[in-house]
Design a protein around this motif. Structure first.
Motif, PDB file in Angstrom:
ATOM      1  N   TYR A  26       0.714  -1.008   0.219  1.00 28.85           N
ATOM      2  CA  TYR A  26      -0.145   0.051   0.066  1.00 28.85           C
ATOM      3  C   TYR A  26       1.138   1.391  -0.067  1.00 28.85           C
ATOM      4  O   TYR A  26       0.714   2.632  -0.160  1.00 28.85           O
ATOM      5  CB  TYR A  26      -0.846  -0.168   1.230  1.00 28.85           C
ATOM      6  CG  TYR A  26      -1.835  -1.374   1.414  1.00 28.85           C
ATOM      7  CD1 TYR A  26      -2.618  -1.201   0.406  1.00 28.85           C
ATOM      8  CD2 TYR A  26      -1.767  -2.476   1.539  1.00 28.85           C
ATOM      9  CE1 TYR A  26      -3.363  -2.500   0.246  1.00 28.85           C
ATOM     10  CE2 TYR A  26      -2.128  -3.515   1.708  1.00 28.85           C
ATOM     11  CZ  TYR A  26      -3.708  -3.601   1.284  1.00 28.85           C
ATOM     12  OH  TYR A  26      -4.313  -4.592   0.852  1.00 28.85           O
TER      13      TYR A  26
ATOM     14  N   ARG B  77      -1.631   4.054   1.321  1.00 30.19           N
ATOM     15  CA  ARG B  77      -3.255   4.097   1.835  1.00 30.19           C
ATOM     16  C   ARG B  77      -3.000   3.183   2.769  1.00 30.19           C
ATOM     17  O   ARG B  77      -3.531   1.893   2.448  1.00 30.19           O
ATOM     18  CB  ARG B  77      -3.710   3.642   0.423  1.00 30.19           C
ATOM     19  CG  ARG B  77      -2.748   4.811  -1.080  1.00 30.19           C
ATOM     20  CD  ARG B  77      -3.255   3.614  -2.351  1.00 30.19           C
ATOM     21  NE  ARG B  77      -2.728   4.688  -3.359  1.00 30.19           N
ATOM     22  CZ  ARG B  77      -1.875   4.617  -4.095  1.00 30.19           C
ATOM     23  NH1 ARG B  77      -0.698   4.005  -4.178  1.00 30.19           N
ATOM     24  NH2 ARG B  77      -1.262   5.658  -5.278  1.00 30.19           N
TER      25      ARG B  77
ATOM     26  N   GLN C 241      -7.219   2.235   2.367  1.00 30.98           N
ATOM     27  CA  GLN C 241      -7.258   0.909   2.001  1.00 30.98           C
ATOM     28  C   GLN C 241      -7.111  -0.518   2.123  1.00 30.98           C
ATOM     29  O   GLN C 241      -7.759  -1.590   1.988  1.00 30.98           O
ATOM     30  CB  GLN C 241      -6.773   0.814   0.301  1.00 30.98           C
ATOM     31  CG  GLN C 241      -6.630  -0.543  -0.833  1.00 30.98           C
ATOM     32  CD  GLN C 241      -8.157  -0.733  -0.800  1.00 30.98           C
ATOM     33  OE1 GLN C 241      -9.227   0.525  -1.670  1.00 30.98           O
ATOM     34  NE2 GLN C 241      -8.617  -1.549  -0.536  1.00 30.98           N
TER      35      GLN C 241
ATOM     36  N   GLN D 265      -9.307  -1.888   5.073  1.00 29.85           N
ATOM     37  CA  GLN D 265     -10.309  -2.176   4.268  1.00 29.85           C
ATOM     38  C   GLN D 265     -10.164  -3.232   3.986  1.00 29.85           C
ATOM     39  O   GLN D 265     -11.229  -4.951   4.112  1.00 29.85           O
ATOM     40  CB  GLN D 265     -11.102  -1.288   3.380  1.00 29.85           C
ATOM     41  CG  GLN D 265     -11.609  -0.307   3.390  1.00 29.85           C
ATOM     42  CD  GLN D 265     -12.169   0.360   2.575  1.00 29.85           C
ATOM     43  OE1 GLN D 265     -12.403  -0.324   1.350  1.00 29.85           O
ATOM     44  NE2 GLN D 265     -11.306   1.982   2.688  1.00 29.85           N
ATOM     45  N   ASP D 266      -8.759  -4.128   3.633  1.00 26.01           N
ATOM     46  CA  ASP D 266      -8.083  -4.987   2.963  1.00 26.01           C
ATOM     47  C   ASP D 266      -8.526  -6.295   4.364  1.00 26.01           C
ATOM     48  O   ASP D 266      -8.938  -7.419   3.509  1.00 26.01           O
ATOM     49  CB  ASP D 266      -7.754  -4.925   1.968  1.00 26.01           C
ATOM     50  CG  ASP D 266      -7.367  -4.032   0.229  1.00 26.01           C
ATOM     51  OD1 ASP D 266      -8.219  -4.066   0.425  1.00 26.01           O
ATOM     52  OD2 ASP D 266      -6.374  -4.196   0.303  1.00 26.01           O
TER      53      ASP D 266
ATOM     54  N   THR E 161      -3.851  -7.914  -3.670  1.00 30.09           N
ATOM     55  CA  THR E 161      -2.378  -6.398  -3.493  1.00 30.09           C
ATOM     56  C   THR E 161      -1.651  -6.585  -4.281  1.00 30.09           C
ATOM     57  O   THR E 161      -1.993  -7.431  -5.730  1.00 30.09           O
ATOM     58  CB  THR E 161      -2.588  -7.043  -1.872  1.00 30.09           C
ATOM     59  OG1 THR E 161      -1.120  -7.779  -1.770  1.00 30.09           O
ATOM     60  CG2 THR E 161      -3.287  -6.364  -0.797  1.00 30.09           C
TER      61      THR E 161
END
Length: 218
Positions: A60, A83, A86, A89-90, A102
């Motif tokens: 990320y 990030r 994100q 969330q993942d 990813t």
């Protein structure tokens, strides 16, 4: 007699067998041996018959050119370089039993690569310099911060980046620029660690110390 690393992996294996779902967060500065230990732990757990997935926080990291365009420029030790929304969330998707994609980060090119499928598993390893950020905390998690001296960290980084093709001058310049963010963003993450692992030369684990409310495990 087992060494410190072997004792630590044995303790983590016992934890994973005793708990239905576990998140193991492995943080610390660059070149301390996080990725190496994550792979060793992954292999050890799988040999014990434990299913494991790995979420690499470097996946990320914003591309190097994107970070260079920001004013002021930010290093890979700054949370803003990632990030993290994100990534959070993942992680939640993985813990909910859903697979994710990813993209691995290429440290030489400074860009992210092709999509990588990560399947959910009862044990999830979150590994990277930002792994101990509060956004990755989950109730059923344990966290390790790998620590070492600045001299050892620099020598590890120098060897690694020479192999990548970087010049000695570039390595020294980059390392000096990292130090302010190291002290501002990396060292404070020890407060979120259940265990702090001291790493010596050749990535040898010398000790593991638990927080006041967590017993030392080796």
């Amino acid at each position: 007699m087992l060494d410190v690393k072997s004792l630590l992996m044995r303790a983590l294996s016992s934890l994973c067998r005793e708990t239905a779902s576990v998140t193991i967060r492995i943080g610390g500065p660059g070149a301390v041996g996080k990725s190496t230990f994550s792979v060793e732990l992954l292999d050890s757990l799988r040999r014990d018959g434990i299913e494991v997935s790995v979420l690499e926080v470097d996946c990320y990291l914003r591309d190097r050119l994107e970070r260079a365009a920001l004013q002021p420029q930010i290093s890979g030790y700054n949370p803003a370089a990632y990030r993290l929304d994100q990534a959070e969330q993942d992680l939640d998707q993985l813990l909910a039993g859903e697979a994710i994609f990813t993209r691995g980060y290429d440290k030489v090119a400074g860009t992210r690569g092709e999509p990588i499928l990560v399947r959910p598993a009862p044990v999830t390893i979150v590994e990277g310099s930002m792994a101990l950020q509060p956004c990755f905390f989950r109730p059923s998690s344990t966290s390790l911060f790998l620590s070492s001296t600045l001299d050892i960290l620099f020598e590890n980084r120098r060897r690694r980046e020479v192999d990548m093709g970087f010049s000695s001058e570039d390595i020294v310049e980059k390392y000096c620029k990292l130090l302010p963010d190291f002290h501002q963003y990396i060292v404070p993450q020890t407060q979120f660690a259940d265990f702090v692992v001291e790493v010596g030369h050749a990535y040898k684990f010398s000790s593991v110390k638990g927080r006041d409310d967590r017993p030392a495990i080796c």
